[in-house]
Design an enzyme around this catalytic site. Structure first.
Site, PDB file in Angstrom:
ATOM      1  N   HIS A 248       0.831  -1.212   0.000  1.00  0.00           N
ATOM      2  CA  HIS A 248       0.000   0.000   0.000  1.00  0.00           C
ATOM      3  C   HIS A 248       0.862   1.257   0.000  1.00  0.00           C
ATOM      4  O   HIS A 248       0.509   2.260  -0.644  1.00  0.00           O
ATOM      5  CB  HIS A 248      -0.950  -0.010   1.196  1.00  0.00           C
ATOM      6  CG  HIS A 248      -1.897  -1.163   1.173  1.00  0.00           C
ATOM      7  ND1 HIS A 248      -2.657  -1.532   2.262  1.00  0.00           N
ATOM      8  CD2 HIS A 248      -2.215  -2.057   0.190  1.00  0.00           C
ATOM      9  CE1 HIS A 248      -3.390  -2.592   1.956  1.00  0.00           C
ATOM     10  NE2 HIS A 248      -3.128  -2.923   0.711  1.00  0.00           N
TER      11      HIS A 248
ATOM     12  N   HIS B  70      -9.683  -1.914  -4.790  1.00  0.00           N
ATOM     13  CA  HIS B  70      -8.531  -2.238  -3.941  1.00  0.00           C
ATOM     14  C   HIS B  70      -7.571  -3.175  -4.658  1.00  0.00           C
ATOM     15  O   HIS B  70      -6.346  -3.046  -4.509  1.00  0.00           O
ATOM     16  CB  HIS B  70      -8.959  -2.867  -2.617  1.00  0.00           C
ATOM     17  CG  HIS B  70      -7.756  -3.128  -1.749  1.00  0.00           C
ATOM     18  ND1 HIS B  70      -7.133  -2.129  -1.034  1.00  0.00           N
ATOM     19  CD2 HIS B  70      -7.008  -4.253  -1.554  1.00  0.00           C
ATOM     20  CE1 HIS B  70      -6.073  -2.621  -0.428  1.00  0.00           C
ATOM     21  NE2 HIS B  70      -5.974  -3.907  -0.727  1.00  0.00           N
TER      22      HIS B  70
ATOM     23  N   HIS C 195      -1.043 -10.791  -5.230  1.00  0.00           N
ATOM     24  CA  HIS C 195       0.345 -10.339  -5.074  1.00  0.00           C
ATOM     25  C   HIS C 195       1.354 -11.306  -5.683  1.00  0.00           C
ATOM     26  O   HIS C 195       2.301 -10.885  -6.346  1.00  0.00           O
ATOM     27  CB  HIS C 195       0.669 -10.155  -3.594  1.00  0.00           C
ATOM     28  CG  HIS C 195      -0.155  -9.103  -2.916  1.00  0.00           C
ATOM     29  ND1 HIS C 195      -0.124  -7.779  -3.288  1.00  0.00           N
ATOM     30  CD2 HIS C 195      -1.046  -9.181  -1.890  1.00  0.00           C
ATOM     31  CE1 HIS C 195      -0.949  -7.081  -2.525  1.00  0.00           C
ATOM     32  NE2 HIS C 195      -1.515  -7.907  -1.676  1.00  0.00           N
TER      33      HIS C 195
END
Length: 304
Positions: free
Chosen positions: A79, A235, A262
């Protein structure tokens, strides 16, 4: 599109309980010289080792992106990297006092707000980009990332969950600092109640609570309301922006992510960088070849 590199106008200090460790974690973002890129300094470790943001230092896991030099690691970097990439910041020193980057509310909004509160500073050096030169695809089971040439950062993200509030969601966006702030920065990470309780019982989320993420049961969000009906896919796009910054320089091209996470983001990026003639480092005026030594073992199928 930005032509010149940027850094912070002044240091930014943030502190919060880490979701994994349950300990207070402090980070300090400091300006860096042009061309230095992003460097993490592990102040809580003997000798304060420095880890430059490079593809070989980044790992994608099921639930987080990890920076590691093989001896020391920093968890939950995605983030923060997303905020830096989204705001167009090229050079910064990240001093980390703890084993992870704070999650805050599960979005990038705190990072964006505090960075912009201090301001940004242009630097007298041309911006460098990781530029996609020809189509390239990486698959892993149902997940897929497709890269194509484009004069800017364009993304298309698709997710699909068997949940009444999510289902299939698709987001298409041309990324620039303004769009990042308006369309992605606020989007919070999310998880399912049963999975989170299981991880808490195993001691994997010592600092996790309902303030760190959107939590869903079988039919609803337990800690809503949503900022947007499609906050979930937004997101995932936020994560993708952060993971692509693992190259250490901003991305220029089109990327389409299908049912990805990821692990696939980072492995696809490494495959992209190691494939001959597919990507290059460009400063906008005088492109030069970009070489990356990928790990020998690969479990992903690449097509180009």
């Amino acid at each position: 599109m930005q032509r010149f590199q940027q850094t912070l106008a002044a240091p930014v200090e943030l502190e919060e309980v880490g979701i994994f460790s349950g300990q207070k974690v402090r980070i300090v973002l400091e300006p860096a010289e042009a061309g230095e890129g992003v460097t993490f300094v592990l102040e809580g470790v003997s000798g304060a080792p420095r880890i430059p943001l490079r593809p070989e230092h980044v790992l994608g896991t099921e639930g987080a992106t990890v920076l590691s030099d093989g001896y020391h690691s920093v968890y939950m970097v995605e983030h923060l990297l997303s905020a830096l990439h989204g705001l167009g910041i090229d050079n910064v020193v990240v001093r980390v006092f703890g084993p992870e980057i704070p999650l805050f509310d599960g979005s990038a909004e705190v990072f964006v707000r505090e960075i912009l509160r201090q301001g940004l500073r242009l630097q007298p050096a041309l911006k460098r980009y990781l530029e996609v030169l020809r189509p390239f695809e990486v698959r892993n089971g149902v997940g897929c990332l497709r890269f194509r040439p484009a004069p800017e950062f364009r993304l298309r993200v698709r997710i699909a969950f068997d949940h009444p509030l999510i289902g299939e969601q698709i987001l298409q966006l041309t990324l620039n600092p303004l769009n990042y702030q308006k369309e992605l920065a606020f989007a919070r990470t999310f998880g399912f109640k049963e999975d989170l309780l299981r991880r808490k019982e195993k001691g994997l989320l010592r600092g996790g609570d309902l303030s760190n993420a959107l939590v869903l049961d079988e039919s609803r969000v337990l800690n809503g309301p949503l900022h947007r009906p499609d906050e979930f896919v937004r997101h995932k796009a936020l994560d993708l922006v952060g993971d692509l910054f693992a190259a250490g320089i901003p991305f220029r091209g089109e990327v389409e992510a299908e049912l990805s996470g990821h692990r696939l983001h980072i492995e696809a990026l490494k495959n992209l960088l190691s494939a001959p003639g597919v990507a290059r480092l460009s400063d906008g005026l005088a492109p030069v070849a970009f070489f990356f030594l990928a790990p020998k073992k690969r479990s992903f199928r690449a097509h180009y």
